[in-house]
Scaffold this active site. Sequence first.
Site, PDB file in Angstrom:
ATOM      1  CG  LEU A 137     -43.313  79.211 -25.500  1.00 61.17           C
ATOM      2  CD1 LEU A 137     -42.984  79.750 -24.104  1.00 61.17           C
ATOM      3  CD2 LEU A 137     -42.880  80.204 -26.559  1.00 61.17           C
ATOM      4  CG  ASP A 138     -38.926  75.411 -29.910  1.00 63.83           C
ATOM      5  OD1 ASP A 138     -39.933  74.918 -30.456  1.00 63.83           O
ATOM      6  OD2 ASP A 138     -38.106  76.123 -30.501  1.00 63.83           O
ATOM      7  CE  LYS A 139     -36.447  68.847 -22.486  1.00 66.47           C
ATOM      8  NZ  LYS A 139     -35.647  67.608 -22.686  1.00 66.47           N
ATOM      9  NE  ARG A 237     -34.092  76.569 -31.562  1.00 64.54           N
ATOM     10  CZ  ARG A 237     -34.300  75.304 -31.239  1.00 64.54           C
ATOM     11  NH1 ARG A 237     -35.534  74.903 -30.913  1.00 64.54           N
ATOM     12  NH2 ARG A 237     -33.309  74.441 -31.255  1.00 64.54           N
TER      13      ARG A 237
END
Length: 318
Positions: A137-139, A237
């Site tokens: 997962l992205d930060k 996104r």
Amino acid sequence: MNDHLKLDIEVPASMAGQRLDQAAAELIPDYSRSRLQSWIKGGQLTLNGAAAKPKDKLFGGERLSLRAELEPQGSWTAQDLDLNIVYEDDSLIVINKPAGLVVHPAAGNPDGTLLNGLLHHCPDQEKIPRAGIVHRLDKDTSGLMVVAKTLPAQVHLVDQLKQRTVSRQYDALVQGFITGPGRVDAPIGRHRQNRLKMAVLDFGGKEAITHYQVQERFRAHTLLRCKLETGRTHQIRVHMAHIRHPLVGDPIYGGRPKLPAEASRELVQALQGFPRQALHAAELALVHPLTGENMHWCAPMPTDMLQLLDLLGRDQRE
């Protein structure tokens, strides 16, 4: 985890003519083909008691012997981090990752990552590539992630991701008013000019498919439930920005915040100041690598998104 692997298998006559590495991948499916090839080259996986090469042809009837020891896969540091573990057994760990936590050490984030915390929680993870992390997962995306605790479990989970039998569903708050369900089928690759960004590409991108349904509508925003069919970097996104409904707070793909007409000062400040992309991995479902059981987990939406939704709801009612 058992660090010492010992296995003896007879090659069936039906595999006559196959390469050693091909046959080994079929006969020992708990380990990846690249791992088996390295064991063949290193002499840990032998043919009739002798060293062999991955491309050696088989006749059938040979004896494969595996004698291997799992070794550390990286020079990572174990750190005592507060991990929110929602499920754990001998094969898996499922974690509800908070926003702000980087998953894997990299330039700029050498430690303090989820991986460092995993090594403190379970030191044997160092024997598994990427410490058992099979997807990221992205930060600044919160929510559920699965981590493998054994090599066989990792191979199984990676295969499930390829076969698309892992179900991942996300809560996504986007700009604009969306009326109904939809599907984005648009290939994604590295942005041609800005290598830190991903983009929808006409040529050279990897297949990327996102399904979405409306959960709640507000005056100038929509809460979606997005389901990934593929798992590309920044997929939701990029896809939402592509259809001109970027995620609220997205620092890379979001553009200027969209504000409802005559919105309260509190809501304007909340939308303009939301510190991350409003994206949460809410549901995870997969087949357990050992038992074959269908497993399913949910993670409640984090406080920052709930507070913003509450303000949007009040704005809708006023």
